[in-house]
Write a protein that holds these residues in place. Structure first.
Motif, PDB file in Angstrom:
ATOM      1  N   UNK A 166      12.788  -7.991  -3.278  1.00  0.00           N
ATOM      2  CA  UNK A 166      11.380  -7.715  -3.550  1.00  0.00           C
ATOM      3  C   UNK A 166      10.469  -8.338  -2.501  1.00  0.00           C
ATOM      4  N   UNK A 167      10.818  -9.502  -2.015  1.00  0.00           N
ATOM      5  CA  UNK A 167      10.015 -10.116  -0.959  1.00  0.00           C
ATOM      6  C   UNK A 167      10.077  -9.274   0.319  1.00  0.00           C
ATOM      7  N   UNK A 168      11.272  -8.780   0.642  1.00  0.00           N
ATOM      8  CA  UNK A 168      11.408  -7.930   1.827  1.00  0.00           C
ATOM      9  C   UNK A 168      10.639  -6.622   1.645  1.00  0.00           C
ATOM     10  N   UNK A 169      10.675  -6.080   0.444  1.00  0.00           N
ATOM     11  CA  UNK A 169       9.952  -4.840   0.175  1.00  0.00           C
ATOM     12  C   UNK A 169       8.447  -5.066   0.254  1.00  0.00           C
ATOM     13  N   UNK A 170       7.983  -6.191  -0.261  1.00  0.00           N
ATOM     14  CA  UNK A 170       6.563  -6.509  -0.173  1.00  0.00           C
ATOM     15  C   UNK A 170       6.121  -6.623   1.282  1.00  0.00           C
ATOM     16  N   UNK A 171       6.990  -7.179   2.126  1.00  0.00           N
ATOM     17  CA  UNK A 171       6.661  -7.285   3.546  1.00  0.00           C
ATOM     18  C   UNK A 171       6.547  -5.903   4.186  1.00  0.00           C
ATOM     19  N   UNK A 172       7.435  -4.973   3.784  1.00  0.00           N
ATOM     20  CA  UNK A 172       7.372  -3.611   4.316  1.00  0.00           C
ATOM     21  C   UNK A 172       6.080  -2.921   3.891  1.00  0.00           C
ATOM     22  N   UNK A 173       5.681  -3.123   2.637  1.00  0.00           N
ATOM     23  CA  UNK A 173       4.427  -2.544   2.160  1.00  0.00           C
ATOM     24  C   UNK A 173       3.237  -3.145   2.918  1.00  0.00           C
ATOM     25  N   UNK A 174       3.302  -4.453   3.175  1.00  0.00           N
ATOM     26  CA  UNK A 174       2.209  -5.105   3.899  1.00  0.00           C
ATOM     27  C   UNK A 174       2.076  -4.578   5.324  1.00  0.00           C
ATOM     28  N   UNK A 175       3.204  -4.189   5.911  1.00  0.00           N
ATOM     29  CA  UNK A 175       3.149  -3.629   7.273  1.00  0.00           C
ATOM     30  C   UNK A 175       2.543  -2.234   7.284  1.00  0.00           C
ATOM     31  N   UNK A 176       2.697  -1.503   6.187  1.00  0.00           N
ATOM     32  CA  UNK A 176       2.217  -0.116   6.116  1.00  0.00           C
ATOM     33  C   UNK A 176       1.517   0.101   4.768  1.00  0.00           C
ATOM     34  N   UNK A 177       0.410  -0.591   4.523  1.00  0.00           N
ATOM     35  CA  UNK A 177      -0.191  -0.584   3.186  1.00  0.00           C
ATOM     36  C   UNK A 177      -0.745   0.764   2.753  1.00  0.00           C
ATOM     37  N   UNK A 178      -1.037   1.651   3.682  1.00  0.00           N
ATOM     38  CA  UNK A 178      -1.541   2.974   3.291  1.00  0.00           C
ATOM     39  C   UNK A 178      -0.419   3.996   3.131  1.00  0.00           C
ATOM     40  N   UNK A 179       0.806   3.609   3.456  1.00  0.00           N
ATOM     41  CA  UNK A 179       1.922   4.555   3.394  1.00  0.00           C
ATOM     42  C   UNK A 179       2.966   4.202   2.339  1.00  0.00           C
TER      43      UNK A 179
END
Length: 327
Positions: free
Chosen positions: A85-98
């Motif tokens: 979940x932490x890794x997934x949150x980081x991915x979302x933070x890199x592409x917050x509109x996608x």
């Protein structure tokens, strides 16, 4: 019109290794499906995935760990879920509109799973969670899993109820004897997965889950995992169920339905008739149902819904369900 796909999957190398370490690939044929090009697409949370989203016409993916998730990993899944979940949150933070995300939970340890769901929603901004039905020989209506369901209801966090492979005894009784490759397909994406997920939802209904937790919201993929096409037969159980409401009420009050890449207008029409057009959600079931050439966008434009309902299907219903407001 913004298009959000709410059942779009990923995998990590750590989880794949954990499956193999316990020999899950020997007892669950679905593990073998995460190979080759599919594996590459599952693992990527960056440019290649974004390019495929653009090609399909999808603006946002709501990311969820692919089946069989962490259901078979026992106590080791607690820390693994947090790292995932932490890794997934980081991915979302890199592409917050996608990207948006659904929580990966250590479901075999329900109290810990409830805590992790709360962390993911309140701290990481995740939109809900995905579960894969059974844990060992226990179904989701087992009282042991009540902490997860109560937590989801209290948070207003929907549960995407995803298929998983039926138990070995069921596969042997109903899906075997034709040939190893066909047997595996028949027991999983051909039919078995979808019966299994639909049965999990109906068990929740019949066990009185939605009487005790009327705010709990569940999503079924693949146009309702066969449930909607037997709504009339399910309603016949009203005379023996002892539930507070007719079964049809739970289908319209507690169930949301998504396409999972099955772009069929007559299925959409049936789903809208049973749960209501305001409970239809879009999804492509990436990467399993991925097809190039703007397929997702084309289905949205030709699905037969009027403009307000089409906007709801595309993004509005998901945003309302998850408290994101209109956009």
């Amino acid at each position: 019109m913004k298009l959000i796909g709410i059942e779009e999957h990923f995998l990590t190398t750590e989880i794949g290794a954990a499956w193999h370490a316990i020999g899950l690939d020997a007892v669950d044929p679905s593990v073998a499906f995460h190979a080759g090009k599919i594996e590459g697409r599952l693992l990527d949370l960056a440019d290649d995935r974004l390019a495929l989203m653009d090609e399909a016409g999808l603006d946002v993916q709501v990311l969820s760990l692919t089946t069989p998730m962490l259901h078979d990993l026992g106590p080791a899944s607690v820390d693994l879920a947090r790292r995932t979940n932490d890794a997934l949150a980081a991915a979302v933070a890199r592409h917050p509109t996608r990207f948006q995300a659904l929580a990966t939970l250590p479901v075999a340890i329900p109290e810990e799973a409830a805590l992790e769901l709360e962390r993911c929603v309140r701290t990481l901004g995740f939109k809900g969670t995905m579960l894969c039905g059974r844990v060992g020989d226990r179904h989701l209506d087992d009282a042991a899993f009540s902490p997860i369901l109560h937590c989801a209801e209290s948070l207003g966090a929907p549960i995407l109820l995803h298929p998983r492979t039926p138990p070995a005894a069921v596969r042997e009784a109903y899906y075997s004897g034709i040939g190893p490759v066909v047997d595996a397909a028949f027991a999983t994406f051909g039919l078995g997965w979808h019966y299994d997920a639909g049965i999990q939802f109906i068990r929740l209904v019949l066990a009185g889950t939605f009487d005790r937790m009327p705010g709990l919201q569940v999503i079924l993929g693949h146009w309702g995992e066969l449930v909607l096409f037997y709504a009339e037969r399910l309603a016949a159980m009203d005379r023996v169920s002892g539930l507070d409401q007719p079964i049809a009420t739970y289908l319209r009050r507690n169930l949301w339905v998504t396409a999972s890449g099955m772009f069929l207008p007559h299925y959409l029409e049936r789903a809208a008739a049973i749960v209501g057009a305001d409970r239809l959600l879009f999804s492509t079931d990436f990467p399993y149902q991925y097809r190039p050439g703007g397929d997702a966008r084309r289905f949205l434009e030709t699905c037969g819904l009027d403009e307000p309902a089409r906007a709801g299907f595309a993004h509005g219903n998901w945003e309302r369900l998850t408290g994101q407001g209109a956009d």
